[in-house]
Design an enzyme around this catalytic site. Structure first.
Site, PDB file in Angstrom:
ATOM      1  N   CYS A 132       0.848  -1.126  -0.081  1.00  0.00           N
ATOM      2  CA  CYS A 132      -0.096   0.008   0.026  1.00  0.00           C
ATOM      3  C   CYS A 132       0.895   1.383  -0.199  1.00  0.00           C
ATOM      4  O   CYS A 132       0.524   2.195  -0.813  1.00  0.00           O
ATOM      5  CB  CYS A 132      -0.839  -0.112   1.154  1.00  0.00           C
ATOM      6  SG  CYS A 132      -0.343  -0.737   2.604  1.00  0.00           S
ATOM      7  N   GLN A 159       2.017   4.872   9.112  1.00  0.00           N
ATOM      8  CA  GLN A 159       1.027   4.083   8.509  1.00  0.00           C
ATOM      9  C   GLN A 159      -0.241   3.694   9.579  1.00  0.00           C
ATOM     10  O   GLN A 159      -0.101   3.433  10.859  1.00  0.00           O
ATOM     11  CB  GLN A 159       1.893   2.828   7.942  1.00  0.00           C
ATOM     12  CG  GLN A 159       2.818   2.964   7.088  1.00  0.00           C
ATOM     13  CD  GLN A 159       3.462   1.711   6.463  1.00  0.00           C
ATOM     14  OE1 GLN A 159       4.744   1.857   6.075  1.00  0.00           O
ATOM     15  NE2 GLN A 159       2.864   0.793   6.374  1.00  0.00           N
ATOM     16  N   GLU A 234       8.860  -4.090   5.460  1.00  0.00           N
ATOM     17  CA  GLU A 234       8.105  -2.804   4.884  1.00  0.00           C
ATOM     18  C   GLU A 234       8.977  -1.958   4.147  1.00  0.00           C
ATOM     19  O   GLU A 234       8.819  -1.622   2.720  1.00  0.00           O
ATOM     20  CB  GLU A 234       7.175  -2.405   5.968  1.00  0.00           C
ATOM     21  CG  GLU A 234       6.172  -1.366   5.461  1.00  0.00           C
ATOM     22  CD  GLU A 234       4.738  -1.985   5.004  1.00  0.00           C
ATOM     23  OE1 GLU A 234       4.940  -3.231   4.655  1.00  0.00           O
ATOM     24  OE2 GLU A 234       4.020  -1.159   4.477  1.00  0.00           O
ATOM     25  N   LYS A 237      10.463  -3.545   0.759  1.00  0.00           N
ATOM     26  CA  LYS A 237       9.538  -3.401  -0.305  1.00  0.00           C
ATOM     27  C   LYS A 237       9.477  -2.170  -1.057  1.00  0.00           C
ATOM     28  O   LYS A 237       9.200  -2.005  -2.355  1.00  0.00           O
ATOM     29  CB  LYS A 237       7.793  -3.772   0.307  1.00  0.00           C
ATOM     30  CG  LYS A 237       7.812  -5.041   0.532  1.00  0.00           C
ATOM     31  CD  LYS A 237       6.254  -5.277   1.361  1.00  0.00           C
ATOM     32  CE  LYS A 237       6.128  -6.719   1.882  1.00  0.00           C
ATOM     33  NZ  LYS A 237       4.723  -6.795   2.572  1.00  0.00           N
ATOM     34  N   ARG A 261       4.300   2.758  12.307  1.00  0.00           N
ATOM     35  CA  ARG A 261       2.917   2.744  12.662  1.00  0.00           C
ATOM     36  C   ARG A 261       2.402   3.789  13.525  1.00  0.00           C
ATOM     37  O   ARG A 261       2.932   3.888  14.686  1.00  0.00           O
ATOM     38  CB  ARG A 261       2.476   1.292  13.102  1.00  0.00           C
ATOM     39  CG  ARG A 261       1.031   1.096  13.359  1.00  0.00           C
ATOM     40  CD  ARG A 261       0.395   0.508  11.795  1.00  0.00           C
ATOM     41  NE  ARG A 261       0.946  -0.682  11.663  1.00  0.00           N
ATOM     42  CZ  ARG A 261       0.878  -1.170  10.067  1.00  0.00           C
ATOM     43  NH1 ARG A 261       0.260  -0.579   9.308  1.00  0.00           N
ATOM     44  NH2 ARG A 261       1.329  -2.379   9.741  1.00  0.00           N
ATOM     45  N   HIS A 268      -2.589   5.810   5.163  1.00  0.00           N
ATOM     46  CA  HIS A 268      -1.248   6.187   5.393  1.00  0.00           C
ATOM     47  C   HIS A 268      -0.688   7.249   4.752  1.00  0.00           C
ATOM     48  O   HIS A 268      -1.201   7.866   3.799  1.00  0.00           O
ATOM     49  CB  HIS A 268      -0.579   4.898   4.268  1.00  0.00           C
ATOM     50  CG  HIS A 268      -0.751   3.576   4.968  1.00  0.00           C
ATOM     51  ND1 HIS A 268      -1.178   3.068   6.130  1.00  0.00           N
ATOM     52  CD2 HIS A 268      -0.071   2.254   4.453  1.00  0.00           C
ATOM     53  CE1 HIS A 268      -1.309   2.013   6.277  1.00  0.00           C
ATOM     54  NE2 HIS A 268      -0.437   1.226   5.126  1.00  0.00           N
TER      55      HIS A 268
HETATM   56  N1  HSE Z   1       2.181  -3.852   4.611  1.00  0.00           N
HETATM   57  C1  HSE Z   1       1.172  -2.647   4.739  1.00  0.00           C
HETATM   58  C2  HSE Z   1       1.073  -2.105   6.283  1.00  0.00           C
HETATM   59  C3  HSE Z   1      -0.338  -2.943   4.317  1.00  0.00           C
HETATM   60  O1  HSE Z   1       1.584  -2.984   7.210  1.00  0.00           O
HETATM   61  O2  HSE Z   1       0.489  -1.163   6.740  1.00  0.00           O
HETATM   62  C4  HSE Z   1      -0.315  -3.838   3.149  1.00  0.00           C
HETATM   63  O3  HSE Z   1       0.041  -3.320   1.882  1.00  0.00           O
END
Ligand code: HSE
Length: 363
Positions: A132, A159, A234, A237, A261, A268
């Site tokens: 995302c 996020q 994350e 990615k 987070r 996000h």
């Molecule tokens: N990996 C992302 C997250 C969500 O933990 O916010 C999915 O893409």
């Protein structure tokens, strides 16, 4: 009409996908069949039809397209056996399980429609939704990527709980409720230190089964597993998926940063530092960004506009991808900063999948 099987349509991403498909009348042009890993035999509440067993290979084999929002474990359990049984249909998956496979394409058509079309011509059958934060970053900066203007990006993310799952959203709200209850109606500024010391004391006893740490009134600077180089998965990615979506090998455009987070529900946010390949006036940068796609909105770099238009609260539940705080950094003329927000469940998850279904229908 293409026979399309839906798995995981009752979960959060699946439900948003179905909602969007209803809004866009997408069900008129397909033959949908609903599958479940636990509710086979029951009646589907969306269309009056019997729910099929999502583990029944013989039923799955009859489909032209399978759309799964069920998660990586389902993909792991069913995908290989299905292909080994000779099934040649399209596999469209919101989980990351097959994302980096060489015979999978990460779908984000406002960015890589050409690659999607070319791979369909070549007979590729696996089309996977992207991470995302990656999808939301690409949509916000699409113009700069398209014009090959980016040398590297640092992305610092904020996020939302939804990215971790529905149970996390509930846990966030429960934590907020517990902390909120510590404030009595007649509390006033004078007693804030007293309230704060109560909050600090209660932080240690908040429910943290899902997050592993308090997030209300706090944050968590780690998302997903640890990679060997010290990045979280994350963060890893960000680089590999972006380059794959753009059709490049890893690291062609360098992207790195810290993923965090925070206590937002489903949007996000990301703060970028970008090194451009050349010095371009800010006005031109803004035009390049806003002309790229209908969803990105350039927000004026001032307090009022940022508070009104550049927050998770303002963007939640919408398709808009606002980008603001755009300015040149004091480091030099090729360095800019920007801040963007996007709905993690819409453009971050369901919408690229919905649009892929349309691409298949229209071929
Ligand atoms: N990996 C992302 C997250 C969500 O933990 O916010 C999915 O893409």
């Amino acid at each position: 009409m293409l026979k399309m099987g839906f798995v995981g349509w009752r979960g959060m991403v699946g439900s948003v996908l179905i909602q969007r498909m209803i809004e866009e009348n997408d069900f008129n042009s397909i033959e949908p069949i609903f599958f479940s890993t636990s509710k086979a035999g029951k009646t589907c509440p969306i269309f009056d039809a019997k729910i099929q067993n999502a583990y029944d290979l013989n039923k799955l084999k009859k489909l032209n397209v399978i759309i799964t929002c069920q998660g990586g474990d389902y993909t792991k359990r069913i995908y290989k056996s299905l292909r080994n049984s000779g099934w040649k249909g399209y596999w469209i998956d919101s989980s990351s399980k097959l994302r980096m496979d060489s015979n999978s394409i990460i779908i984000l058509d406002p960015i890589n429609l050409k690659i999607i079309e070319q791979s369909l011509d070549l007979g590729i059958k696996n089309f996977i939704g992207g991470n995302c934060t990656v999808s939301l970053m690409l949509l916000s900066l699409g113009g700069l990527f398209k014009n090959n203007l980016i040398e590297w990006i640092t992305s610092m993310t904020y996020q939302a709980a939804s990215g971790a799952g529905s149970k996390h959203m509930i846990e966030l709200l429960n934590q907020m409720r517990i902390l909120g209850n510590l404030v009595k109606k007649n509390n006033h500024a004078k007693s804030i230190l007293e309230i704060d010391s109560k909050i600090t004391k209660y932080m240690g006893s908040l429910p943290i089964k899902n997050f592993g740490a308090p997030i209300a009134g706090s944050l968590i600077p780690w998302i997903d597993q640890k990679m060997d180089n010290g990045q979280s998965k994350e963060e890893w990615k960000g680089n590999v998926e972006t380059n794959k979506i753009l059709g490049f090998s890893p690291n062609t455009i360098k992207i790195d940063g810290i993923c965090v987070r925070i206590g937002a529900m489903r949007c996000h946010s990301q703060a970028f530092i970008i090194k451009l390949k050349k010095d371009i006036p800010l006005y031109d940068i803004e035009s390049i960004i806003k002309e790229h796609n209908p969803w990105v909105k350039v927000i004026k770099n001032d307090s009022n506009s940022s508070l009104k238009k550049l927050t998770p609260a303002a963007v939640s539940g919408t398709m808009s991808i606002p980008i603001g705080r755009l300015r040149k950094l004091s480091f030099g003329k090729k360095y800019i900063t920007a801040f963007t927000v996007g709905d993690q469940l819409l453009w971050g998850a369901a919408e690229p999948i919905r649009r892929m279904l349309k691409i298949l229908v229209n071929r």
